[in-house]
Design a protein around this motif. Structure first.
Motif, PDB file in Angstrom:
ATOM      1  N   VAL A   1      89.646  -0.512  52.401  1.00 28.18           N
ATOM      2  CA  VAL A   1      90.525  -1.476  53.065  1.00 28.18           C
ATOM      3  C   VAL A   1      91.253  -2.351  52.047  1.00 28.18           C
ATOM      4  CG1 VAL A   1      88.926  -3.420  53.346  1.00 28.18           C
ATOM      5  CG2 VAL A   1      90.632  -2.948  55.118  1.00 28.18           C
TER       6      VAL A   1
ATOM      7  N   ILE B   1      94.765  -1.226  51.824  1.00 31.17           N
ATOM      8  CA  ILE B   1      95.613  -1.627  52.950  1.00 31.17           C
ATOM      9  C   ILE B   1      96.187  -3.023  52.697  1.00 31.17           C
ATOM     10  CG2 ILE B   1      95.660  -2.132  55.419  1.00 31.17           C
ATOM     11  CD1 ILE B   1      93.468  -0.011  55.772  1.00 31.17           C
ATOM     12  N   GLY B   2      95.329  -3.947  52.289  1.00 31.91           N
ATOM     13  CA  GLY B   2      95.817  -5.276  51.929  1.00 31.91           C
ATOM     14  C   GLY B   2      96.798  -5.223  50.770  1.00 31.91           C
TER      15      GLY B   2
ATOM     16  N   ARG C   1      87.946  -8.592  51.977  1.00 29.06           N
ATOM     17  CA  ARG C   1      88.473  -7.480  51.176  1.00 29.06           C
ATOM     18  C   ARG C   1      89.985  -7.313  51.377  1.00 29.06           C
ATOM     19  NH1 ARG C   1      86.793  -4.955  46.585  1.00 29.06           N
ATOM     20  NH2 ARG C   1      86.920  -2.691  46.711  1.00 29.06           N
ATOM     21  N   ILE C   2      90.460  -7.549  52.587  1.00 26.58           N
ATOM     22  CA  ILE C   2      91.900  -7.469  52.840  1.00 26.58           C
ATOM     23  C   ILE C   2      92.637  -8.577  52.087  1.00 26.58           C
ATOM     24  CG2 ILE C   2      93.675  -7.774  54.609  1.00 26.58           C
ATOM     25  CD1 ILE C   2      91.845  -6.304  56.556  1.00 26.58           C
TER      26      ILE C   2
ATOM     27  N   TYR D   1      85.253  -7.199  55.671  1.00 28.09           N
ATOM     28  CA  TYR D   1      86.577  -6.580  55.762  1.00 28.09           C
ATOM     29  C   TYR D   1      87.690  -7.612  55.552  1.00 28.09           C
ATOM     30  CZ  TYR D   1      84.066  -2.668  57.991  1.00 28.09           C
ATOM     31  OH  TYR D   1      83.212  -1.638  58.278  1.00 28.09           O
TER      32      TYR D   1
END
Length: 520
Positions: free
Chosen positions: A127, A130-131, A179-180, A176
């Motif tokens: 993830v 993605i960020g 982490r993003i 999550y």
């Protein structure tokens, strides 16, 4: 273009530029002083510039008293501020490395304490990309609107919140979320740090200083691997917070990018920043004129749009920048980096020892590449590096082929180890740092935000694709996976040889003139 007109002024014997060409004699002082006095006279018009600028003004006043015996283009004087500014900026690169490397040594601790499944932890790791994609899309606009320093400052603050979210997490969702946030900051930093370094560095040092970006990424990743083996996963968060604090603190003591200041019309601060970066005894008049002429020519153009990337004058830079990032990822670096331990274990070698060896060789080889960057040039390093990644992947592929066929089993672990270490070493010297250096150099300043965001986005998309698909590819065929990576390295050599321009020893404005000439 602006550079052409500067050249014409020099040939025509214009008083300002002709004086700047006088070298280390008194002519250099006669040129610099009027420029600096001009900015002192305007100082009263901008009383709200803040204490930070006052410090830079003091530097300029000392430069005036120094007699102006510097050489044109910033060749003389102290470079301590340039080195300090680079050191502060690459704290963001170290942060990048800690974010990328954090998941590797923490898997067992997070899974056991928080109760994540293997699939949930895999999502926790991936993830980040993605960020980073979101950060990559917004990075160029943020850096252009807020400035390079403010963008780094905001990224560091968001990073601290991300690390705190991970540290305080009691379940998967908090992990999550953190982490993003880390991914977003990493995506922004992956763009703004190399751009800032490229914009503050003189042409003869730009490649080496820009390579420090990759060196500190490797250092951050290696530090996370080593310290992560010794401390709990919550405590490892401190390794990520520390560079954020250093970055936030250091930004108060360094100037903004002079090219960005010129681009937004802050002329007084532009000259102050350039003088401080080149040293108080340096004659910056010629470099300042070149930058301003180029910026003025850009301001006469319409505001940049995404579709402008595909205009004839910009498409070459897009092909080079995007192409290098695609081939960087197709070479398999994120598959090898994320799954190095399992690769070694599959080949019958100690995964822990193999990972430690990777961490040991990365930093000195990247440092060696930084030294070579402005000596051998970008193209040579890229082609040598791609040749090495081809050899490393080919050797690793052979080792897995021998294992699958039951041939020479005693040679398989050593061959796999040799192949991976050759691959990592070759990548670290060229294919790792050079594409980011070239990206920061080839886009004109009006297209740098859009072009840089596109290139950074492509890099993170490739990172996600390779890291997500690698385990499936290895299940399909371990040997075939590495043979595909080696084939991509061969194509990389052809791409570099035919399309990538040499930017060593040129100012950013000279590079733009060269690219425009090649598209005519």
């Amino acid at each position: 273009m602006g550079i052409v007109r500067v050249a014409e002024d020099v040939e025509g014997g214009g008083a300002l530029v002709a004086g700047a060409a006088g070298g280390g004699g008194g002519g250099g002082g006669e040129v610099t002083a009027p420029l600096l006095r001009h900015h002192k006279q305007r100082r009263g018009d901008d009383d709200d510039d803040g204490e930070e600028e006052e410090g830079y003004c003091d530097e300029i006043q000392r430069a005036e008293r120094g007699g102006g015996r510097g050489r044109p283009g910033g060749g003389g004087g102290s470079m301590w501020m340039l080195m300090l500014a680079t050191a502060v900026a690459v704290c963001g690169s170290f942060e990048f490395g800690t974010c990328v490397g954090y998941s590797a040594p923490t898997q067992s601790g997070i899974v056991d304490e928080v109760g994540l499944s293997i699939s949930q932890f895999a999502l926790f790791g991936s993830v980040l990309t993605i960020g980073a994609m979101i950060g990559a899309v917004t990075s160029g606009r943020l850096a252009d609107f807020l400035g390079r320093k403010m963008t780094m400052r905001i990224s560091a603050i968001i990073c601290i919140f991300g690390w705190l979210s991970v540290h305080l997490a009691k379940g998967a969702n908090m992990l999550y979320f953190g982490r993003i946030l880390l991914g977003f900051s990493t995506g922004v930093l992956s763009y703004v740090v190399p751009v800032f370094i490229a914009e503050i560095a003189p042409k003869n040092l730009r490649g080496g200083l820009a390579t420090s970006n990759q060196l500190l990424i490797c250092s951050g990743s290696s530090a996370t691997y080593i310290i992560g083996a010794l401390v709990a996963w919550r405590n490892l968060v401190l390794v990520g917070i520390a560079p954020c604090v250093l970055l936030l603190t250091g930004l108060f003591f360094i100037p903004e990018s002079p090219r960005w200041l010129a681009n937004v019309g802050r002329e007084k601060e532009f000259h102050i920043s350039l003088q401080v970066l080149r040293g108080e005894d340096a004659d910056v008049s010629e470099e300042a004129i070149e930058i301003k002429e180029y910026i003025e020519s850009l301001h006469r153009l319409p505001k940049a749009r995404v579709q402008d990337l595909f205009l004839r004058k910009n498409i070459y830079a897009v092909i080079v920048g995007v192409g290098l990032m695609i081939f960087q990822q197709l070479g398999g670096i994120n598959g090898v980096g994320f799954y190095a331990s399992s690769i070694f274990s599959s080949a019958g070698f100690s995964g822990k020892l193999g990972t430690i060896l990777i961490g040991i060789i990365q930093i000195p080889i990247t440092l060696f590449g930084a030294i070579l960057m402005d000596k051998s040039g970008r193209r040579v390093l890229l082609m040598v590096s791609a040749s090495g990644t081809f050899l490393g992947c080919f050797l690793t592929g052979i080792s897995f082929y021998l294992k699958a066929q039951g041939l020479f089993p005693q040679c398989v672990p050593a061959l796999a180890l040799t192949g991976i270490l050759v691959y990592i070493g070759a990548y670290s010297i060229g294919m790792g740092p050079v594409p980011w250096v070239v990206m920061s150099e080839i886009f004109s300043i009006d297209m740098k935000a859009i072009g840089g965001s596109l290139v950074t986005l492509v890099s993170w998309l490739g990172s996600f694709a390779i890291s997500y698909s690698f385990s499936f590819l290895m299940d399909w065929s371990s040997a075939g996976t590495f043979f595909m990576f080696s084939a991509a390295s061969l194509v990389t050599i052809l791409f570099v040889a035919t399309l990538v321009p040499e930017t060593k020893g040129r100012t950013l404005e000279e590079i733009q003139d060269s690219l425009l000439s090649s598209t005519r």
